[in-house]
Design a protein around this motif. Structure first.
Motif, PDB file in Angstrom:
ATOM      1  N   ALA A  19       3.788   1.910   2.816  1.00 50.44           N
ATOM      2  CA  ALA A  19       5.014   2.682   2.672  1.00 50.44           C
ATOM      3  C   ALA A  19       4.735   4.090   2.146  1.00 50.44           C
ATOM      4  O   ALA A  19       3.758   4.309   1.429  1.00 50.44           O
ATOM      5  N   SER A  20       5.623   5.014   2.529  1.00 48.81           N
ATOM      6  CA  SER A  20       5.523   6.384   2.052  1.00 48.81           C
ATOM      7  C   SER A  20       6.841   7.120   2.287  1.00 48.81           C
ATOM      8  O   SER A  20       7.455   6.967   3.330  1.00 48.81           O
ATOM      9  N   GLN A  21       7.221   7.904   1.320  1.00 50.85           N
ATOM     10  CA  GLN A  21       8.376   8.790   1.454  1.00 50.85           C
ATOM     11  C   GLN A  21       7.858  10.221   1.532  1.00 50.85           C
ATOM     12  O   GLN A  21       7.638  10.846   0.513  1.00 50.85           O
ATOM     13  N   LEU A  22       7.649  10.727   2.708  1.00 45.59           N
ATOM     14  CA  LEU A  22       7.177  12.084   2.994  1.00 45.59           C
ATOM     15  C   LEU A  22       5.760  12.370   2.514  1.00 45.59           C
ATOM     16  O   LEU A  22       5.198  13.402   2.845  1.00 45.59           O
ATOM     17  N   GLY A  23       5.157  11.489   1.745  1.00 45.79           N
ATOM     18  CA  GLY A  23       3.845  11.751   1.175  1.00 45.79           C
ATOM     19  C   GLY A  23       2.760  12.011   2.208  1.00 45.79           C
ATOM     20  O   GLY A  23       1.822  12.762   1.953  1.00 45.79           O
ATOM     21  N   ILE A  24       2.860  11.406   3.365  1.00 44.76           N
ATOM     22  CA  ILE A  24       1.846  11.550   4.413  1.00 44.76           C
ATOM     23  C   ILE A  24       1.692  13.002   4.855  1.00 44.76           C
ATOM     24  O   ILE A  24       0.620  13.428   5.243  1.00 44.76           O
ATOM     25  N   HIS A  25       2.772  13.770   4.754  1.00 42.04           N
ATOM     26  CA  HIS A  25       2.742  15.170   5.187  1.00 42.04           C
ATOM     27  C   HIS A  25       1.813  16.035   4.331  1.00 42.04           C
ATOM     28  O   HIS A  25       1.373  17.083   4.775  1.00 42.04           O
ATOM     29  N   PHE A  26       1.538  15.601   3.117  1.00 49.28           N
ATOM     30  CA  PHE A  26       0.808  16.439   2.172  1.00 49.28           C
ATOM     31  C   PHE A  26      -0.629  15.957   1.938  1.00 49.28           C
ATOM     32  O   PHE A  26      -1.309  16.439   1.052  1.00 49.28           O
ATOM     33  N   LEU A  27      -1.069  15.034   2.767  1.00 54.56           N
ATOM     34  CA  LEU A  27      -2.435  14.534   2.688  1.00 54.56           C
ATOM     35  C   LEU A  27      -3.267  15.145   3.806  1.00 54.56           C
ATOM     36  O   LEU A  27      -2.769  15.368   4.908  1.00 54.56           O
ATOM     37  N   GLU A  28      -4.538  15.397   3.523  1.00 58.99           N
ATOM     38  CA  GLU A  28      -5.446  15.814   4.588  1.00 58.99           C
ATOM     39  C   GLU A  28      -5.518  14.681   5.606  1.00 58.99           C
ATOM     40  O   GLU A  28      -5.529  13.514   5.232  1.00 58.99           O
ATOM     41  N   ASN A  29      -5.547  15.013   6.880  1.00 54.80           N
ATOM     42  CA  ASN A  29      -5.694  14.003   7.934  1.00 54.80           C
ATOM     43  C   ASN A  29      -4.606  12.936   7.894  1.00 54.80           C
ATOM     44  O   ASN A  29      -4.884  11.735   7.928  1.00 54.80           O
ATOM     45  N   ALA A  33      -2.719   4.341  -2.101  1.00 59.88           N
ATOM     46  CA  ALA A  33      -3.717   4.575  -1.054  1.00 59.88           C
ATOM     47  C   ALA A  33      -4.680   5.663  -1.498  1.00 59.88           C
ATOM     48  O   ALA A  33      -4.281   6.674  -2.070  1.00 59.88           O
ATOM     49  N   SER A  34      -5.951   5.441  -1.219  1.00 57.29           N
ATOM     50  CA  SER A  34      -6.985   6.433  -1.500  1.00 57.29           C
ATOM     51  C   SER A  34      -8.119   6.187  -0.524  1.00 57.29           C
ATOM     52  O   SER A  34      -8.180   5.149   0.125  1.00 57.29           O
ATOM     53  N   LEU A  84       0.870  -1.170   0.000  1.00 51.62           N
ATOM     54  CA  LEU A  84       0.000   0.000   0.000  1.00 51.62           C
ATOM     55  C   LEU A  84       0.911   1.225   0.000  1.00 51.62           C
ATOM     56  O   LEU A  84       1.650   1.447   0.959  1.00 51.62           O
ATOM     57  N   TRP A  85       0.887   1.997  -1.081  1.00 50.96           N
ATOM     58  CA  TRP A  85       1.729   3.196  -1.182  1.00 50.96           C
ATOM     59  C   TRP A  85       0.896   4.407  -0.794  1.00 50.96           C
ATOM     60  O   TRP A  85      -0.168   4.645  -1.353  1.00 50.96           O
ATOM     61  N   GLU A 140      -2.586  11.839  10.086  1.00 48.00           N
ATOM     62  CA  GLU A 140      -2.644  10.917  11.215  1.00 48.00           C
ATOM     63  C   GLU A 140      -3.676   9.819  10.960  1.00 48.00           C
ATOM     64  O   GLU A 140      -3.425   8.646  11.249  1.00 48.00           O
ATOM     65  N   GLU A 141      -4.808  10.166  10.397  1.00 44.27           N
ATOM     66  CA  GLU A 141      -5.843   9.170  10.108  1.00 44.27           C
ATOM     67  C   GLU A 141      -5.383   8.185   9.032  1.00 44.27           C
ATOM     68  O   GLU A 141      -5.697   6.991   9.083  1.00 44.27           O
ATOM     69  N   TRP A 142      -4.611   8.670   8.064  1.00 43.45           N
ATOM     70  CA  TRP A 142      -4.064   7.777   7.034  1.00 43.45           C
ATOM     71  C   TRP A 142      -3.165   6.727   7.678  1.00 43.45           C
ATOM     72  O   TRP A 142      -3.186   5.559   7.296  1.00 43.45           O
ATOM     73  N   LEU A 143      -2.356   7.139   8.668  1.00 39.66           N
ATOM     74  CA  LEU A 143      -1.490   6.185   9.362  1.00 39.66           C
ATOM     75  C   LEU A 143      -2.331   5.158  10.126  1.00 39.66           C
ATOM     76  O   LEU A 143      -2.037   3.962  10.109  1.00 39.66           O
ATOM     77  N   ARG A 144      -3.372   5.615  10.789  1.00 39.46           N
ATOM     78  CA  ARG A 144      -4.250   4.706  11.540  1.00 39.46           C
ATOM     79  C   ARG A 144      -4.914   3.693  10.598  1.00 39.46           C
ATOM     80  O   ARG A 144      -4.961   2.494  10.887  1.00 39.46           O
ATOM     81  N   GLN A 145      -5.438   4.161   9.485  1.00 36.05           N
ATOM     82  CA  GLN A 145      -6.096   3.271   8.533  1.00 36.05           C
ATOM     83  C   GLN A 145      -5.110   2.280   7.925  1.00 36.05           C
ATOM     84  O   GLN A 145      -5.454   1.110   7.705  1.00 36.05           O
ATOM     85  N   SER A 146      -3.891   2.731   7.675  1.00 33.88           N
ATOM     86  CA  SER A 146      -2.873   1.845   7.111  1.00 33.88           C
ATOM     87  C   SER A 146      -2.609   0.670   8.038  1.00 33.88           C
ATOM     88  O   SER A 146      -2.450  -0.464   7.590  1.00 33.88           O
ATOM     89  N   PHE A 147      -2.574   0.944   9.345  1.00 37.91           N
ATOM     90  CA  PHE A 147      -2.359  -0.127  10.333  1.00 37.91           C
ATOM     91  C   PHE A 147      -3.433  -1.198  10.181  1.00 37.91           C
ATOM     92  O   PHE A 147      -3.144  -2.397  10.179  1.00 37.91           O
ATOM     93  N   HIS A 148      -4.683  -0.789  10.031  1.00 38.39           N
ATOM     94  CA  HIS A 148      -5.787  -1.739   9.929  1.00 38.39           C
ATOM     95  C   HIS A 148      -5.760  -2.537   8.626  1.00 38.39           C
ATOM     96  O   HIS A 148      -6.290  -3.647   8.577  1.00 38.39           O
TER      97      HIS A 148
END
Length: 179
Positions: A74-84, A58-59, A37-38, A86-94
């Motif tokens: 996985a992500s290379q800095l991409g998480i910083h530029f998405l809305e929410n 991821a979408s 999951l990218w 923190e929520e993306w990280l939580r959903q990725s765990f699940h």
């Protein structure tokens, strides 16, 4: 190191992780036929050819339609530029299978201060605490410093601005989901 679950039951999985300051893909250690999951807006060309892995961007649709099935998020800095972010990280765990791993580069605030597009910003202790709170059982981190925009590009961090204050620090995490 043996892995134990939340009840203290040991599994036969042995951890042998190396975090590479030179290569995100080396750290991610994507194996043939793994489901990846990218997280982010763009997929680096090198990961497209990673050992015939199945890669899904991821979408919101992925989070709403898939319940699990990924070996790696996985992500290379991409998480910083998405809305929410923190929520993306939580959903990725699940979405990770038991024993799955999150491999992610998360920048220190000073590295992103020039970027008006950065929506999710924290520091190493913030990221660490969040990953533990989410439920990751083993977390490895290495802070990597780059001294120029060219070094940032070589790391795959095109999101860092040329005007970013260098040296810039980014935290490379490997976080493991228990069995």
């Amino acid at each position: 190191m043996a892995v134990t679950d939340r009840k203290g039951v040991a599994s036969d999985q042995v951890l042998g992780w190396t975090i590479s300051s030179g290569s995100f893909l080396q750290t991610a250690n994507i194996k043939q036929e793994e489901n990846v999951l990218w997280i982010g807006d763009s997929l680096p060309p090198a990961i497209i050819h990673a050992n015939k892995a199945r890669i899904v961007m991821a979408s919101s649709a992925v989070f709403n339609s898939v319940k699990s099935g990924f070996d790696v998020a996985a992500s290379q800095l991409g998480i910083h530029f998405l809305e929410n972010g923190e929520e993306w990280l939580r959903q990725s765990f699940h979405l990770l299978n038991p024993g799955g791993r999150l491999v992610i580069d998360l920048a220190e605030p000073s590295a992103l201060q020039q970027s008006a597009d950065a929506k999710y910003i924290g520091s190493l202790p913030d990221y660490w605490d969040l990953l533990r709170e989410i439920g990751f059982e083993a977390i490895f981190v290495q802070q990597i410093a780059v001294h120029s925009f060219l070094e940032a590009i070589e790391q795959g961090w095109a999101e860092l601005e040329e005007e970013a204050p260098f040296p810039a620090a980014v935290n490379r995490f490997v976080a493991l989901k228990g069995c």
